[in-house]
Design an enzyme around this catalytic site. Structure first.
Site, PDB file in Angstrom:
ATOM      1  CD  GLU A 108      -9.968  -8.823  53.490  1.00  0.00           C
ATOM      2  OE1 GLU A 108     -10.534  -9.903  53.287  1.00  0.00           O
ATOM      3  OE2 GLU A 108      -8.953  -8.713  54.201  1.00  0.00           O
TER       4      GLU A 108
ATOM      5  CB  CYS B  67      -2.333  -5.194  62.509  1.00  0.00           C
ATOM      6  SG  CYS B  67      -2.926  -3.751  63.316  1.00  0.00           S
TER       7      CYS B  67
ATOM      8  CB  CYS C 258       6.614  -6.251  55.621  1.00  0.00           C
ATOM      9  SG  CYS C 258       6.885  -4.494  55.302  1.00  0.00           S
TER      10      CYS C 258
ATOM     11  CB  CYS D 264      -8.548  -0.313  59.499  1.00  0.00           C
ATOM     12  SG  CYS D 264      -6.889  -0.691  58.961  1.00  0.00           S
TER      13      CYS D 264
ATOM     14  CB  CYS E 222       1.414  -4.141  50.050  1.00  0.00           C
ATOM     15  SG  CYS E 222       2.633  -2.942  50.658  1.00  0.00           S
TER      16      CYS E 222
ATOM     17  CB  CYS F 178       2.763  -7.882  56.212  1.00  0.00           C
ATOM     18  SG  CYS F 178       1.241  -7.151  55.616  1.00  0.00           S
TER      19      CYS F 178
END
Ligand code: SAH
Ligand code: SF4
Length: 355
Positions: free
Chosen positions: A97, A344, A121, A110, A117, A124
């Site tokens: 995305e 975010c 975290c 962005c 990933c 997230c």
């Protein structure tokens, strides 16, 4: 599904010098490389067939040994504030995305650097995917080209509607450093999109040795996702802190080469009842004191299945006031695209519902 990346090298990931060598091998003069480079990086071509000023023979010869790995738009969702979330598919069927954020004085994209990933975290959504694979340099820059083309198709004046790029989408950019660096070079190329390094910002969770390389080998700006002010808390939220604790991270930041306009940004995602107290603000002020840096406060965007809550605006304000009183330059980041889960930390491959 196969995890194999294209067996043939991707022409869009190549520098002009590398393309020149490829073209020479195909028995053609060097100016052909420049033509191809412009097709790929300035005219947003997505295939060799579109390069109509090359002979058919050359296009065929190139296609035998090389590919043009373009992204396909699967979905474009527009939020009430004008934000558009684009979902793209790679040549091997992976999804990623990119989020377009228009403002009066700039149009920002962005950009994602990995599918998923590995950093884990706790707050997230992308982390829940794990790392699927790195994006090639050509796939990183093609997000910019597909969005530019899509915006022009919607009537936004070209030839390059996007003015700013932030590498804050899916993935840890410094975990895919070589491809990131190559992508930045391609984007800054005068024969390509000609972005100024001042308009490129890369965000990292804090891979200390890579911060050093990034500082030495690129000119783009850097943002650090700090998110906590004690090692105990940061390790809980961001496992990377185990290996590279706050003191080592801040030391790398202090050494970061502050070339013109290269001021660091510290991002601080505010999690209700976790890292949003005024004691946290005081510690944060202490950490960044004396540095030529600014702090970006981000109210947490809630994610289904993750145990964190958004802070009240009044708490963000009090936190912000304390930082300002202590001489820290801090801004509260506007929340964009929340109604389409494009904010975010909300980017995740489909198959999962972003409530
Ligand atoms: N991996 C890089 C860049 C992508 S994340 C990094 O971590 O810096 C971009 C930013 O979004 C980071 O500052 C991260 O802390 C923040 N973020 C992640 N999840 C979020 C959420 N749910 N709400 C608000 N910000 C979030
Ligand atoms: Fe990865 Fe950044 Fe999400 Fe952490 S915040 S899991 S580093 S994308």
């Amino acid at each position: 599904m196969s995890t194999a990346v294209a067996a043939k090298p991707d022409l869009r990931s190549m520098s002009l010098a590398e393309l020149t060598a490829v073209v020479a091998q195909a028995g053609e003069p060097g100016f052909r490389a420049r033509q191809i480079f412009k097709w790929l990086h300035q005219k947003y071509a997505s295939s060799l067939e579109q390069m109509t000023d090359l002979s058919k023979g050359l296009r065929q010869r190139l296609a035998e040994t090389h590919s043009v790995d373009s992204l396909t738009e699967d979905l474009a969702q527009q939020a009430s504030d004008g934000t558009i979330k684009f979902r793209f598919r790679t040549h091997d069927g992976r999804q990623l995305e990119s989020v377009y954020m228009p403002e009066e004085d700039r149009k920002t994209l962005c950009v994602s650097t990995q599918v998923g990933c590995a950093m884990g975290c706790a707050f997230c959504m992308t982390a829940t995917m794990g790392l699927v694979r790195n994006l090639e340099a050509g796939e990183i820059v093609d997000q910019v080209y597909r969005v530019n083309a899509a915006l022009m198709a919607r009537g936004v004046p070209g030839p390059r509607p996007l003015t700013n790029l932030v590498f804050m989408g899916m993935g840890e950019p410094l975990h895919n450093f070589d491809n990131l660096k190559r992508a930045l070079e391609l984007l800054e190329s005068p024969e390509g999109s000609n972005f100024s390094h001042r308009h490129l910002t890369v965000s990292t969770s804090g891979l200390v040795p890579m911060i050093e390389r990034f500082g030495a080998e690129t000119e783009a700006k850097l943002a650090i996702s700090l998110n906590a002010t004690t090692d105990e808390q940061r390790t809980e939220l961001m496992p990377v802190n185990k290996k590279w604790p706050i003191a080592a991270l801040m030391e790398a930041c202090r050494r970061f080469p502050a070339k013109q306009g290269r001021r660091l940004t510290f991002e601080y995602v505010m999690l209700k009842g976790v890292n949003d107290s005024l004691e946290d603000a005081m510690r944060l002020a202490g950490l960044v004191k004396g540095m030529d840096a600014k702090v970006n406060l981000i109210a947490y965007n809630q994610n289904p299945g993750l145990p964190f809550q958004s802070v009240e605006p009044s708490q963000v304000e009090a936190f912000h006031r304390l930082l300002t009183e202590r001489g820290v330059v801090a801004v509260v980041r506007k929340n964009r695209g929340r109604d389409i889960a494009a904010a975010c930390g909300q980017l995740v491959a489909p198959g999962r519902k972003n409530a």
